[in-house]
Design an enzyme around this catalytic site. Structure first.
Site, PDB file in Angstrom:
ATOM      1  N   SER A  37      16.118  -5.120   3.474  1.00 54.81           N
ATOM      2  CA  SER A  37      16.115  -4.547   2.126  1.00 54.81           C
ATOM      3  C   SER A  37      17.497  -4.524   1.474  1.00 54.81           C
ATOM      4  O   SER A  37      17.594  -4.411   0.254  1.00 54.81           O
ATOM      5  CB  SER A  37      15.563  -3.119   2.164  1.00 54.81           C
ATOM      6  OG  SER A  37      16.319  -2.332   3.059  1.00 54.81           O
ATOM      7  N   ASP A 343      18.720   6.188  -2.517  1.00 53.50           N
ATOM      8  CA  ASP A 343      17.510   6.871  -2.039  1.00 53.50           C
ATOM      9  C   ASP A 343      17.668   7.387  -0.618  1.00 53.50           C
ATOM     10  O   ASP A 343      16.703   7.477   0.113  1.00 53.50           O
ATOM     11  CB  ASP A 343      16.316   5.922  -2.122  1.00 53.50           C
ATOM     12  CG  ASP A 343      16.532   4.665  -1.294  1.00 53.50           C
ATOM     13  OD1 ASP A 343      17.585   4.553  -0.631  1.00 53.50           O
ATOM     14  OD2 ASP A 343      15.647   3.783  -1.286  1.00 53.50           O
ATOM     15  N   HIS A 346      19.366   3.240   0.804  1.00 50.43           N
ATOM     16  CA  HIS A 346      19.966   2.115   0.085  1.00 50.43           C
ATOM     17  C   HIS A 346      21.042   2.588  -0.885  1.00 50.43           C
ATOM     18  O   HIS A 346      21.056   3.755  -1.282  1.00 50.43           O
ATOM     19  CB  HIS A 346      18.865   1.360  -0.662  1.00 50.43           C
ATOM     20  CG  HIS A 346      17.746   0.938   0.226  1.00 50.43           C
ATOM     21  ND1 HIS A 346      16.568   1.639   0.324  1.00 50.43           N
ATOM     22  CD2 HIS A 346      17.647  -0.094   1.094  1.00 50.43           C
ATOM     23  CE1 HIS A 346      15.776   1.052   1.209  1.00 50.43           C
ATOM     24  NE2 HIS A 346      16.401   0.005   1.695  1.00 50.43           N
TER      25      HIS A 346
END
Ligand SMILES: *[C@@H]1O[C@H](CO)[C@@H](O)[C@H](O)[C@H]1NC(C)=O
Ligand SMILES: *[C@@H]1O[C@H](CO)[C@@H](O)[C@H](O)[C@H]1NC(C)=O
Ligand SMILES: *[C@@H]1O[C@H](CO)[C@@H](O)[C@H](O)[C@H]1NC(C)=O
Ligand SMILES: *[C@@H]1O[C@H](CO)[C@@H](O)[C@H](O)[C@H]1NC(C)=O
Length: 381
Positions: A37, A343, A346
Site C-alpha cells: 500500500s 490513517d 499510511h
C-alpha cells in the site's frame, strides 16, 4: 587478500547498456512498480475492496485506491521523471500503460502467506505473483504492439524497447513484518528473514531475467513509529517506547530486516552483472521526518489525521461505530498538511512529498545517485 581488496577498493561508475546519454541523466521512459500500500495507486481497490472517502480528498478529489489523502511517493517519483502517474495493472478503467504499470497491491508481502491471512487484509498478490503479472504484461503488450498497424492501435501500450530502459521500483516488506508480529515472537520473526530475503532475491533475479536493468529499492520504514503500533499501550514498561515515542522492539526488528535486505542487494550486484541496483534507506528518511517533525512544519509526530484508535477500540479511517452508546465517525482532520500520518498506518500527501523530496536526489541512497541517474551502475572492486 581480503585486506588488499579492501585497501584498494574503489567505485567504478558506468552506465547500464541502453540507458546512457551524454548528460548524466538516464532517459527513463517508464516505471514498473512492485510493492504494497505504500505505493499502490489503485490495484487492491480495483481487485477487491475499493477505498472510500476521505481518501484522495487533498489532491485527487475522489478516492483513487491510494492509502492517503493525496499523492504517494511513487507519484512524486513519476512527476520527477516527467512521467504520468502509474495506472494499476489490475485497474481496467481508464488505465494507460504507455509509460509503465503498477503491480503493487495494498497488503502485499514478499513471502506468500496461507489464505487465512487474506481475510485479515493481506493481499493474495504477493511479490512473486506481481512479478509473474509483469511477465504476462510484457509478453502481451509486446504482442499487441507489434500487431498494431498504426499509432492509435498502439495507444496505451508501452513500446517494447522501453522495458530495458525502464526504472523498476520496489517498496515491500512492511506486511511481512506485520504478519510476523501478529503470529510469532520478535525473535522468531527475525529467524524467518533469511527465507524472506531469498524470496526477495528470486523476485529481483526474475525481473532481471525478464529484462529489467535499473532497480530502485526502498527498504522498510520505522514500523514502531506507525501510530497504530504506539496506540493502545496505556501502561508501557520502561524502554518500551524510544525517545521519539516509537515502539522500540518493532523498529529494531525493522532495522534488522533492512540490514539483511541491504546485504542481499550487495550480493545481487555481483550476481546480476548488467543491473544497477540502488538501495534507498526509507527507514532513515522517514525517521528523520518524524524526529524533526516540528521544524519541518508538522505537529506532534505520532498523531494521525483520520481514524479512531483508543481504549482498545479501532475504527479505521472513513468508518463509523457505536462506542458506549455514542456514534463515532472516523473522519479526517482539518489540516492534513500538518500531520505526518494519514490513517495511523499510511503517510499523508504532505509527508510523502517531504520524503520524496529527500530521497529523490540520492541523499538516502546507496550508491548515492539521484533517481534520474538510477541506471548508473556502481561496481565495487
Ligand atoms: C495459516 O496461518 C495461520 C497463522 O499463521 C495458522 O494459524 C493456520 O494454522 C494456517 N493454516 C494453514 C491451513 O496452514
Ligand atoms: C488503425 O488500424 C486499425 C486496424 O488495425 C483500423 O481499424 C483503424 O481504423 C486504424 N486507425 C487509423 C486512425 O488509421
Ligand atoms: C466505555 O465506558 C466504560 C465505562 O465508563 C469505560 O471503562 C470504557 O473505557 C469506555 N469505552 C471506550 C471505548 O471509550
Ligand atoms: C536533497 O534534497 C533535500 C531536500 O531538498 C536537501 O535537504 C538535501 O540537502 C539534498 N541533498 C543533496 C545531497 O543534494
Amino acid at each position: 587478500m581480503l585486506f588488499l581488496r579492501i585497501l584498494f577498493a574503489f567505485i567504478l561508475i558506468v552506465h547500464v547498456k541502453g540507458a546512457a546519454t551524454d548528460s548524466q541523466d538516464c532517459k527513463i521512459p517508464a516505471i514498473y512498480n512492485f510493492g504494497d500500500s505504500n505505493s499502490d495507486t489503485g490495484g487492491i481497490s480495483a481487485a477487491f475492496y475499493p477505498a472510500g472517502p476521505p481518501t484522495g480528498e487533498t489532491y485527487f478529489g475522489i478516492p483513487t485506491g491510494r492509502g492517503s489523502d493525496g499523492r504517494l511517493i511513487i507519484d512524486f517519483i513519476a512527476e520527477t521523471l516527467g512521467l504520468p502517474y502509474l495506472s494499476a495493472y489490475l485497474n481496467s478503467i481508464k488505465a494507460n500503460f504507455e509509460h509503465g504499470a503498477n503491480f503493487a497491491t495494498g497488503g502485499a508481502t514478499i513471502r506468500r502467506v496461507n489464505e487465512s491471512w487474506f481475510l485479515n487484509g493481506v493481499s493474495p498478490f504477493s511479490l512473486d505473483v506481481q512479478v509473474e503479472q509483469f511477465h504476462q504484461f510484457k509478453r502481451r503488450t509486446t504482442y499487441f504492439y507489434n500487431q498494431a498497424k498504426n499509432k492509435s492501435d498502439r495507444s496505451n501500450l508501452p513500446s517494447p524497447d522501453d522495458f530495458s530502459k525502464a526504472l523498476y521500483t520496489i517498496d515491500i516488506g512492511q506486511n511481512d513484518l506485520g504478519v510476523c508480529f501478529r503470529s510469532l515472537t520478535n525473535q522468531q520473526c527475525v529467524a524467518t528473514f533469511p527465507d524472506i530475503m531469498k524470496d526477495f532475491a528470486t523476485a529481483v533475479q526474475q525481473l532481471y531475467d525478464y529484462g529489467a536493468r535499473a532497480f530502485w529499492i526502498h527498504n522498510t520504514g520505522p514500523f514502531g513509529c506507525m501510530p497504530i503500533a504506539t496506540t493502545n499501550h496505556p501502561n508501557p514498561k520502561p524502554g518500551f517506547f524510544d525517545e521519539l515515542g516509537c515502539r522500540k522492539d518493532q523498529s529494531d526488528v525493522a532495522i534488522e530486516f533492512n540490514k539483511q535486505l541491504k546485504d542481499r542487494i550487495i550480493q545481487l550486484r555481483t550476481q546480476l552483472p548488467h543491473a544497477a541496483l540502488t538501495y534507498v534507506d526509507m527507514y532513515a528518511a522517514k525517521h528523520r521526518l518524524i524526529s524533526d517533525a516540528k521544524n519541518q512544519g508538522f505537529v506532534d509526530a505520532l498523531s494521525y489525521c483520520c481514524g479512531y484508535h483508543k481504549n482498545g477500540v479501532d475504527i479505521w479511517c472513513g468508518n463509523k461505530a457505536i462506542i458506549n452508546g455514542t456514534e463515532i465517525k472516523a473522519d479526517s482532520c482539518k489540516n492534513p498538511s500538518k500531520v505526518i500520518s494519514w490513517d495511523a498506518v499510511h503517510y499523508t500527501e504532505a509527508a510523502n512529498h517531504w520524503i520524496a523530496n529527500h530521497i529523490i536526489n540520492g541523499s538516502f541512497s546507496d550508491p548515492p545517485v539521484a533517481i534520474s541517474q538510477a541506471c548508473t551502475k556502481s561496481i565495487t572492486m
